[in-house]
Design a protein around this motif. Structure first.
Motif, PDB file in Angstrom:
ATOM      1  N   ILE A 166       0.780  -1.041   0.043  1.00  0.00           N
ATOM      2  CA  ILE A 166      -0.022   0.064   0.124  1.00  0.00           C
ATOM      3  C   ILE A 166       0.883   1.123   0.006  1.00  0.00           C
ATOM      4  N   ASP A 167       1.939   1.364   0.721  1.00  0.00           N
ATOM      5  CA  ASP A 167       2.560   2.376   0.932  1.00  0.00           C
ATOM      6  C   ASP A 167       3.450   2.887  -0.362  1.00  0.00           C
ATOM      7  N   ARG A 179      -4.192   0.997 -10.854  1.00  0.00           N
ATOM      8  CA  ARG A 179      -3.709  -0.514 -10.814  1.00  0.00           C
ATOM      9  C   ARG A 179      -3.586  -1.039  -9.321  1.00  0.00           C
ATOM     10  N   ALA A 180      -3.117  -0.081  -8.360  1.00  0.00           N
ATOM     11  CA  ALA A 180      -2.940  -0.478  -6.854  1.00  0.00           C
ATOM     12  C   ALA A 180      -4.482  -0.593  -6.362  1.00  0.00           C
ATOM     13  N   VAL A 185       2.733   6.271  -2.206  1.00  0.00           N
ATOM     14  CA  VAL A 185       3.939   7.289  -2.854  1.00  0.00           C
ATOM     15  C   VAL A 185       3.225   7.646  -4.403  1.00  0.00           C
ATOM     16  N   PRO A 186       2.644   6.928  -5.416  1.00  0.00           N
ATOM     17  CA  PRO A 186       2.231   7.445  -6.491  1.00  0.00           C
ATOM     18  C   PRO A 186       0.999   8.877  -6.159  1.00  0.00           C
ATOM     19  N   THR A 187       0.092   8.470  -5.035  1.00  0.00           N
ATOM     20  CA  THR A 187      -0.654   9.313  -4.616  1.00  0.00           C
ATOM     21  C   THR A 187       0.023  10.583  -4.440  1.00  0.00           C
ATOM     22  N   VAL A 239      -3.533   1.530   7.119  1.00  0.00           N
ATOM     23  CA  VAL A 239      -2.879   2.113   6.207  1.00  0.00           C
ATOM     24  C   VAL A 239      -3.443   2.361   4.704  1.00  0.00           C
ATOM     25  N   LEU A 240      -4.345   1.606   4.392  1.00  0.00           N
ATOM     26  CA  LEU A 240      -5.191   1.522   3.180  1.00  0.00           C
ATOM     27  C   LEU A 240      -6.388   2.584   3.379  1.00  0.00           C
TER      28      LEU A 240
END
Length: 204
Positions: free
Chosen positions: A101-102, A141-142, A107-109, A167-168
């Protein structure tokens, strides 16, 4: 202990608030306003030289930073409920999903936030908008990866609510704040989000 916190939409301090709420741990909080730039102040940098929240100052003066590390410390203080896993396989599966998730979603978020959002334009010397936009496909994709996993178990890392769900949840809610809502067709992920958002701790 003193918990240096920042209000929503900051996702990382919220992780700790939710975790502490699930544990029934009442943290003494001191708010650090990111909007006002207090995280970059000399006073706060004396606590965390990185100028980031959250931070947890222990009674002996030691300061812990990084949200997952702080939560691991709190887990050691109060073992139940076991949010980092109750056995070796459980713990490894949760850690796997926290990392996924991280790295694949948060990261892309964050790159989209930093390089495309009007708010961050005031703080970033240069925004690379094309790079920021290119991360939208990575986020998509995530989210599909998470939706697929929820076809196997009720929570992202197994049968029980865990740190991976925290976290999600905080990552998805931050993404929604910056315009990255979960697509309606990802029905399992949306159902999961409704369920975990209904927990009392999600309001922390």
């Amino acid at each position: 202990m003193i918990f240096y916190d920042s209000p929503n939409p900051a996702p990382n301090p919220r992780r700790v608030r939710i975790f502490a709420a699930e544990k029934g741990i009442d943290l003494q909080r001191e708010e650090v306003s990111i909007l006002k730039g207090e995280h970059r102040s000399e006073a706060y940098r004396a606590i965390n030289p990185l100028g980031q929240t959250p931070a947890l100052k222990l009674d002996n003066g030691v300061v812990l930073t990084e949200s997952v590390a702080i939560c691991r410390y709190l887990e050691a203080l109060r073992l139940e409920p076991a949010l980092f896993g109750g056995d070796p396989l459980d713990a490894a599966t949760i850690e796997m999903w926290v990392r996924r998730i991280d790295l694949r979603l948060m990261v892309p978020t964050g790159m989209i936030w930093m390089h495309t959002h009007p708010f961050t334009a005031r703080a970033m010397p240069h925004q690379y908008k094309d790079f920021g936009e290119s991360n939208r496909a990575v986020v998509e994709r995530a989210l599909v990866l998470c939706d697929d996993a929820l076809g196997e178990t009720p929570f992202i890392a197994g049968e029980r609510y865990s740190m991976a769900d925290i976290v999600l949840l905080t990552t998805i809610d931050f993404g929604t704040f910056i315009g990255l809502a979960v697509p309606e067709e990802l029905a399992r992920l949306n159902d999961w989000h409704r369920r975990v958002s209904a927990r009392a701790s999600a309001q922390a």
